[in-house]
Design a protein around this motif. Structure first.
Motif, PDB file in Angstrom:
ATOM      1  N   GLU A 143       0.869  -1.167   0.000  1.00  0.00           N
ATOM      2  CA  GLU A 143       0.000   0.000   0.000  1.00  0.00           C
ATOM      3  C   GLU A 143       0.914   1.228   0.000  1.00  0.00           C
ATOM      4  N   LEU A 144       0.714   2.143  -0.947  1.00  0.00           N
ATOM      5  CA  LEU A 144       1.558   3.326  -0.994  1.00  0.00           C
ATOM      6  C   LEU A 144       1.337   4.187   0.236  1.00  0.00           C
ATOM      7  N   PRO A 145       2.400   4.760   0.790  1.00  0.00           N
ATOM      8  CA  PRO A 145       2.256   5.604   1.986  1.00  0.00           C
ATOM      9  C   PRO A 145       1.476   6.877   1.683  1.00  0.00           C
ATOM     10  N   SER A 146       1.012   7.516   2.724  1.00  0.00           N
ATOM     11  CA  SER A 146       0.164   8.690   2.552  1.00  0.00           C
ATOM     12  C   SER A 146       0.953   9.886   2.035  1.00  0.00           C
ATOM     13  N   GLN A 147       2.188  10.057   2.508  1.00  0.00           N
ATOM     14  CA  GLN A 147       3.017  11.184   2.093  1.00  0.00           C
ATOM     15  C   GLN A 147       4.120  10.675   1.157  1.00  0.00           C
ATOM     16  N   LEU A 148       3.835  10.699  -0.141  1.00  0.00           N
ATOM     17  CA  LEU A 148       4.778  10.134  -1.099  1.00  0.00           C
ATOM     18  C   LEU A 148       6.042  10.978  -1.259  1.00  0.00           C
ATOM     19  N   VAL A 149       6.026  12.214  -0.804  1.00  0.00           N
ATOM     20  CA  VAL A 149       7.213  13.040  -0.940  1.00  0.00           C
ATOM     21  C   VAL A 149       8.351  12.519  -0.072  1.00  0.00           C
ATOM     22  N   ALA A 150       8.060  11.621   0.866  1.00  0.00           N
ATOM     23  CA  ALA A 150       9.112  10.997   1.672  1.00  0.00           C
ATOM     24  C   ALA A 150      10.076  10.196   0.810  1.00  0.00           C
ATOM     25  N   VAL A 151       9.693   9.927  -0.438  1.00  0.00           N
ATOM     26  CA  VAL A 151      10.564   9.171  -1.340  1.00  0.00           C
ATOM     27  C   VAL A 151      11.874   9.915  -1.608  1.00  0.00           C
ATOM     28  N   LEU A 152      11.894  11.217  -1.387  1.00  0.00           N
ATOM     29  CA  LEU A 152      13.105  11.988  -1.664  1.00  0.00           C
ATOM     30  C   LEU A 152      14.291  11.526  -0.840  1.00  0.00           C
ATOM     31  N   ALA A 153      14.042  10.945   0.327  1.00  0.00           N
ATOM     32  CA  ALA A 153      15.173  10.533   1.168  1.00  0.00           C
ATOM     33  C   ALA A 153      15.000   9.167   1.786  1.00  0.00           C
ATOM     34  N   ASP A 154      13.925   8.470   1.496  1.00  0.00           N
ATOM     35  CA  ASP A 154      13.737   7.150   2.084  1.00  0.00           C
ATOM     36  C   ASP A 154      14.161   6.083   1.077  1.00  0.00           C
ATOM     37  N   PRO A 155      15.185   5.298   1.390  1.00  0.00           N
ATOM     38  CA  PRO A 155      15.716   4.342   0.412  1.00  0.00           C
ATOM     39  C   PRO A 155      14.731   3.239   0.047  1.00  0.00           C
ATOM     40  N   LEU A 156      13.918   2.814   0.998  1.00  0.00           N
ATOM     41  CA  LEU A 156      12.981   1.726   0.714  1.00  0.00           C
ATOM     42  C   LEU A 156      11.872   2.193  -0.215  1.00  0.00           C
ATOM     43  N   LEU A 157      11.333   3.376   0.026  1.00  0.00           N
ATOM     44  CA  LEU A 157      10.288   3.904  -0.848  1.00  0.00           C
ATOM     45  C   LEU A 157      10.850   4.188  -2.245  1.00  0.00           C
ATOM     46  N   GLN A 158      12.097   4.602  -2.321  1.00  0.00           N
ATOM     47  CA  GLN A 158      12.728   4.806  -3.630  1.00  0.00           C
ATOM     48  C   GLN A 158      12.764   3.505  -4.420  1.00  0.00           C
ATOM     49  N   LYS A 159      13.137   2.422  -3.760  1.00  0.00           N
ATOM     50  CA  LYS A 159      13.175   1.124  -4.453  1.00  0.00           C
ATOM     51  C   LYS A 159      11.793   0.729  -4.942  1.00  0.00           C
ATOM     52  N   LEU A 160      10.770   0.974  -4.130  1.00  0.00           N
ATOM     53  CA  LEU A 160       9.411   0.611  -4.531  1.00  0.00           C
ATOM     54  C   LEU A 160       8.968   1.395  -5.757  1.00  0.00           C
ATOM     55  N   MET A 161       9.266   2.687  -5.793  1.00  0.00           N
ATOM     56  CA  MET A 161       8.814   3.497  -6.925  1.00  0.00           C
ATOM     57  C   MET A 161       9.623   3.221  -8.190  1.00  0.00           C
ATOM     58  N   ILE A 162      10.850   2.727  -8.026  1.00  0.00           N
ATOM     59  CA  ILE A 162      11.642   2.349  -9.196  1.00  0.00           C
ATOM     60  C   ILE A 162      11.131   1.027  -9.770  1.00  0.00           C
ATOM     61  N   LEU A 163      10.874   0.060  -8.908  1.00  0.00           N
ATOM     62  CA  LEU A 163      10.463  -1.270  -9.356  1.00  0.00           C
ATOM     63  C   LEU A 163       8.973  -1.333  -9.704  1.00  0.00           C
ATOM     64  N   ARG A 164       8.185  -0.430  -9.107  1.00  0.00           N
ATOM     65  CA  ARG A 164       6.751  -0.400  -9.403  1.00  0.00           C
ATOM     66  C   ARG A 164       6.353   1.039  -9.707  1.00  0.00           C
TER      67      ARG A 164
END
Length: 715
Positions: free
Chosen positions: A286-307
């Motif tokens: 489930e995508l997190p509520s605040q997607l801007v956290a992807v700017l510095a969160d390594p795990l969310l970065q991997k999720l947005m790259i792979l999906r």
């Protein structure tokens, strides 16, 4: 220092085995020396385990001494799992347990070292043990803080929610329990409702920022002293819960990864703590509520790259653009923009894409060109390929105006940036199916633009000439790689560096610079040769540039191999662009200092300032081999430098029996064996005699006695 710790800890351990009245001397001074040493130098992992064991196991030490030891437990590296288990095991009630006050100190210490735990999952495995101790009021605040740090979705269960709710009602809404309930609510907002979480709650801030600052200093100093530093790489498969610490000020703070509206059967990123669980649930997240956290969160970065998710990417771009608009309108300062770029750097490095160039357009109007320079340039090196004239006018020229300060150092900084930008562009083009996209011309324009910058640096870097030359070659190695890919660049105009630059690098006092230059030219020759063979008709401009490139090949071969330095009589030879009057003056000077050595031979493999040491080493090795094979029957060694005439005279006097061509080939092979592959590589692709020697090396053929002809590109 380790020996001193060993002695002090041993003294305290021995004294702690006896009651105070039976000790021969007071233990207080030893405790003070130990804590002072810990504050100054920290504790190594083995010492840390011993000290934690000293505090958690039954000892005859007073509470003040134990508390002083705990307050000064500064680890120099990662905290071992044994120390964590000792702390968890000593919690609770019992005669053999430390006092509740000491237990509170130990839990507080766990909070302060949580970011440097070697095995954070050890605390997660002990979640049930820690949770069941919440009814102990004396350690409840510290315990709730530890639980708030380690709580993940898998830990939040209905029976635990009910237990905390019941305990909160019994204690009159304890702020620590209310804070823990708010952490639970992040995972199950539809279950935890009502007034329970609206009361006063613990903020769970760091207990002692000054302690943390001292810990950072000790660990940084320890890493600098260590032979192999343990820098503690960030776990890329765990949510970055300390994300907000990377930003300064409320206006620019980023939210951490929180999935507010998760369902019972959904999977959230907060539950992941290793690569296996991430891969298993990749399609279920489930995508997190605040997607801007992807700017510095390594795990969310991997999720947005792979999906990939277009809506999510658009939300990130809008947030970054909003920050830029705030600064542009005056609602925020330049420092806010730099804070955003510092964090944006992590995102760009991971995703290889820049969310919004508008951010930098605004930055250039308020930036001094120095603050956060590395982050700014690193992020901008991932600029997408676009029309070069537009890109230069809107982005690159304002960047140059900020960076350049009229010094060679700032010019080198800009050159290194352009090298990174060109490398990223080439990777982008190589990885696309259509290599012949219209944007390829932008790469040619960028290379053409940097030609003048490189020439300027080569002529204006007196303080560290070799470093400047090597930085220039970094750029041209990328350029040569592109040129060697014939399907990408069909034009020659961008491939030919300025002749003055080539000859400056040719006569560099560094062997590394000259060797890398030769390697670059060899790569150019291969790529350009392929392009020429595939192009039916070259333009007059391309023919002129190709003639200049052939001049590079001829002049370098004349200097190194053909003993014709500065000659312009051969076809394509340019005499290294040295004017005839200058050559005449150099010849007169050469005769004055050494009448037996003409100017044209002073840059060959024997006399060249950068090759003479290697050629002498080569002849010595050949003589040693001859001695070993003939049992010392070598009456005379060569004094150097080697010439065709000196080899003949040496052979007549019982020295090494070696022909001039064989000697030069031996030097080329010697350079190749020593890792200086650029010079041999250029010689083998330009000198016919060397090409034949390599082809016939297994046939025992005799080398020609001529200087050999140079293979140039036909047009």
């Amino acid at each position: 220092m380790a020996d001193r710790h060993e002695t002090l800890i041993g003294d305290v351990e021995e004294a702690s085995k006896l009651p105070a009245k039976r000790r021969a001397a007071a233990i207080k001074p030893t405790i003070e020396r130990l804590t002072d040493s810990l504050y100054e130098n920290g504790a190594l992992p083995d010492d840390l385990v011993r000290l934690v064991g000293l505090v958690t196991h039954p000892r005859h030490l007073d509470q003040a001494s134990l508390a002083a030891i705990v307050r000064n437990l500064y680890p120099t590296a990662k905290v071992p799992g044994d120390a964590i288990l000792d702390v968890v095991g000593c919690l609770g009630h019992g005669e053999l347990k430390p006092s509740l006050t000491i237990q509170g100190h130990l839990l507080r210490w766990l909070v302060m070292v949580y970011h440097v735990l070697e095995e954070p999952e050890a605390l997660s495995r002990a979640y049930a043990v820690l949770f069941n101790l919440l009814d102990t009021a004396a350690i409840r605040p510290q315990l709730c803080h530890v639980l708030a740090l380690i709580t993940r979705r898998k830990h939040v269960r209905p029976f635990r929610i009910q237990a905390v709710l019941a305990l909160s009602r019994q204690t009159g809404s304890d702020p620590a329990l209310t804070g823990l309930l708010r952490v639970f609510k992040n995972y199950y907002p539809e279950i935890i409702v009502g007034e329970v979480t609206r009361g006063r709650a613990a903020a769970f801030k760091h207990p002692d920022p000054q302690w943390r600052s001292r810990l950072d200093e000790i660990q940084a100093e320890h890493r600098s002293r260590a032979t192999v530093g343990d820098t503690g790489p960030r776990n890329g498969f765990r949510v970055n819960h300390l994300l907000s610490r990377q930003m300064k000020g409320r206006a620019s703070s980023l939210p951490t990864v929180r999935t507010v509206h998760a369902q019972e059967n959904s999977v959230t990123l907060e539950e992941i703590d290793n690569a296996d669980s991430f891969v298993r649930n990749l399609e279920k997240f489930e995508l997190p509520s605040q997607l801007v956290a992807v700017l510095a969160d390594p795990l969310l970065q991997k999720l947005m790259i792979l999906r990939p998710n277009n809506e999510a990417s658009a939300r990130v771009k809008n947030w970054v653009a909003a920050c830029a608009r705030d600064v542009k309108s005056g609602d925020a300062g330049a420092e806010v923009l730099l804070d955003v770029i510092e964090v944006l750097h992590d995102y760009v490095s991971a995703t290889k894409s820049l969310p919004s160039v508008l951010l930098f357009h605004v930055l250039f109007t308020v930036w001094n060109g120095v603050d956060s320079q590395e982050a700014v340039l690193s992020a901008l090196s991932y600029l997408p390929i676009a029309d070069f004239s537009t890109l230069y006018q809107k982005t690159l020229q304002p960047l140059e105006n900020c960076i350049l300060k009229g010094t060679s150092e700032t010019q080198l900084i800009l050159l290194n940036f352009y090298t990174s930008l060109l490398r990223n562009w080439s990777i982008t083009v190589f990885s696309t199916e259509d290599n012949l996209s219209p944007n390829v011309s932008s790469i040619a324009d960028l290379i053409e633009h940097v030609h003048n910058l490189a020439l300027t640096i080569s002529q204006s870097s007196p303080s560290n000439t070799t470093a400047a030359h090597l930085a220039i070659l970094d750029f041209y190695e990328v350029t040569a790689t592109i040129t060697a890919h014939p399907n990408i660049l069909q034009s020659l105009r961008q491939a030919i560096p300025h002749p003055s630059l080539v000859y400056i690098l040719h006569f560099s006092p560094s062997l590394a610079v000259f060797c890398r230059l030769c390697d670059v030219l060899a790569t150019y020759k291969r790529g350009l040769g392929t392009i020429v063979s595939q192009t039916p008709e070259l333009s007059e401009l391309d023919k002129a540039r190709l003639k200049v490139f052939n001049g590079f090949l001829m002049d370098i071969c004349n200097c190194i191999w053909r003993v014709r330095a500065f000659s312009s009589s051969d076809k394509n030879a340019q005499g290294c662009h040295v004017a005839a009057p200058v050559v005449g003056a150099l010849e007169a000077y050469a005769k004055m200092i050494d009448p037996d050595t003409p100017l044209e031979s002073m840059f060959d493999v024997s006399h060249s300032p950068v090759l003479c040491a290697q050629s002498l080493e080569c002849i010595r090795e050949l003589e040693d081999i001859e001695l070993a094979e003939k049992d010392g029957d070598l009456r005379e060694r060569h004094g150097g430098p080697v010439t065709q005439k000196s080899l003949a005279a040496l052979r007549n006097r019982g020295g090494l029996n070696l022909e001039w061509q064989e000697y030069r080939l031996a030097v080329i092979n010697h350079l190749e064996e020593r890792g200086f592959v650029g010079i041999p590589r250029l010689m083998y692709v330009t000198m016919k005699i060397l090409m034949r020697s390599r082809e016939q090396s297994g046939n025992g053929s005799v080398l020609e006695r001529s200087n050999g002809s140079v293979l140039t590109l036909r047009y």
